[in-house]
Write a protein that holds these residues in place. Structure first.
Motif, PDB file in Angstrom:
ATOM      1  N   ASN A 135       0.845  -1.183   0.000  1.00  0.00           N
ATOM      2  CA  ASN A 135       0.000   0.000   0.000  1.00  0.00           C
ATOM      3  C   ASN A 135       0.887   1.242   0.000  1.00  0.00           C
ATOM      4  O   ASN A 135       1.704   1.413   0.897  1.00  0.00           O
ATOM      5  N   HIS A 136       0.721   2.072  -0.994  1.00  0.00           N
ATOM      6  CA  HIS A 136       1.562   3.257  -1.129  1.00  0.00           C
ATOM      7  C   HIS A 136       0.851   4.531  -0.659  1.00  0.00           C
ATOM      8  O   HIS A 136       1.357   5.641  -0.861  1.00  0.00           O
ATOM      9  N   SER A 137      -0.312   4.379  -0.042  1.00  0.00           N
ATOM     10  CA  SER A 137      -1.123   5.539   0.324  1.00  0.00           C
ATOM     11  C   SER A 137      -0.744   6.112   1.686  1.00  0.00           C
ATOM     12  O   SER A 137      -0.286   5.400   2.574  1.00  0.00           O
ATOM     13  N   LYS A 138      -0.974   7.393   1.832  1.00  0.00           N
ATOM     14  CA  LYS A 138      -0.887   8.043   3.137  1.00  0.00           C
ATOM     15  C   LYS A 138      -2.283   7.984   3.757  1.00  0.00           C
ATOM     16  O   LYS A 138      -3.191   8.673   3.307  1.00  0.00           O
ATOM     17  N   LEU A 139      -2.425   7.166   4.784  1.00  0.00           N
ATOM     18  CA  LEU A 139      -3.741   6.887   5.347  1.00  0.00           C
ATOM     19  C   LEU A 139      -3.965   7.602   6.675  1.00  0.00           C
ATOM     20  O   LEU A 139      -3.017   7.899   7.398  1.00  0.00           O
ATOM     21  N   GLY A 140      -5.215   7.834   6.973  1.00  0.00           N
ATOM     22  CA  GLY A 140      -5.562   8.455   8.239  1.00  0.00           C
ATOM     23  C   GLY A 140      -7.055   8.356   8.481  1.00  0.00           C
ATOM     24  O   GLY A 140      -7.789   7.784   7.690  1.00  0.00           O
ATOM     25  N   LYS A 141      -7.499   8.910   9.583  1.00  0.00           N
ATOM     26  CA  LYS A 141      -8.928   8.924   9.894  1.00  0.00           C
ATOM     27  C   LYS A 141      -9.354  10.359  10.186  1.00  0.00           C
ATOM     28  O   LYS A 141      -8.513  11.241  10.419  1.00  0.00           O
ATOM     29  N   ILE A 142     -10.667  10.585  10.142  1.00  0.00           N
ATOM     30  CA  ILE A 142     -11.197  11.924  10.401  1.00  0.00           C
ATOM     31  C   ILE A 142     -12.007  11.900  11.689  1.00  0.00           C
ATOM     32  O   ILE A 142     -12.935  11.094  11.841  1.00  0.00           O
TER      33      ILE A 142
END
Length: 223
Positions: A135-142
């Motif tokens: 996975n190359h994404s920058k992930l997070g939550k809101i």
């Protein structure tokens, strides 16, 4: 002791009606997984489709798979896939050692993927194996309208991220004993890393289907 492929395919898809028999590159979606299994007959002894839908049954038989009728009690939206696998094993009542799960929603697979995976599975004497991709994404939550990064710090370069992988769904191999314990993968399941554009296809809606159709149109000359 046999190795079989099981392709679970319920009817009643809500986001993409009749998804499993919708034509992709001229043949029904489910047929791509059936044909992939039959092309690996040196590994797979028999190909089974588990379904509750008559049109899917007819399509599976047309393309050379055996059909197992899936009871309504295990055909709901929230029912885990392992229920269908276990039901197949209970109905055929044969000496099965290994089960290869091929999801019809992942119709594109590299030609040599199963051969490579099964060699690792047997050589390492594994009880389960599955395919993963980076996975190359920058992930997070809101939370409270604020974005909170999960796998990186704001400003960090993508190439400096800690490697994370996701279960891409292209292929699973399991010992029969695991499935009778209501598991597809054990805690020690081997993650087979693969870097291929086909791993990005998982058909759930029309956009996914159109993307798969696009990749098929490029497949012959590109991949």
């Amino acid at each position: 002791m046999k190795t079989i492929a099981i392709i679970p395919a319920r009817g009643g898809s809500k986001r993409l009606p009749k998804k499993n028999i919708k034509l992709l590159n001229g043949i029904p979606l489910i047929a791509h997984s059936i044909l992939y299994a039959k092309a690996n007959s040196s590994i797979i002894d028999e190909v089974y489709v588990s379904t509750d839908d008559q049109e899917i049954k007819d399509t599976a038989l047309k393309y050379g798979a055996k059909v197992i009728n899936r009871p309504a009690r295990i055909s709901g939206d929230l029912e885990p896939t392992v229920s269908a696998l276990r039901n197949v094993l209970e109905q055929i009542n044969n000496e099965i050692e290994n089960v290869i799960l091929l999801q019809p929603t992942n119709p594109l697979r590299p030609v040599d993927l199963l051969k490579e995976a099964f060699e690792i599975y047997t050589t390492k004497n594994l009880d389960s194996l599955f395919t993963v991709s980076k996975n190359h994404s920058k992930l997070g939550k809101i939370e409270n309208n604020k974005f909170i990064p999960s796998n990186y710090k704001i400003g960090q370069r993508s190439q400096d991220l800690e490697p994370l992988y996701y279960e891409n769904g292209l292929l699973y191999i399991s010992k029969t004993k695991l499935i009778f314990e209501d598991k597809i993968l054990s805690e020690n399941a081997f993650p087979l890393k693969m870097n291929h554009i086909f791993a990005t296809v998982d058909i759930d809606d029309q956009n996914d289907f159109d993307y798969a159709d696009y990749l098929f149109s490029k497949k012959q000359n590109t991949f």
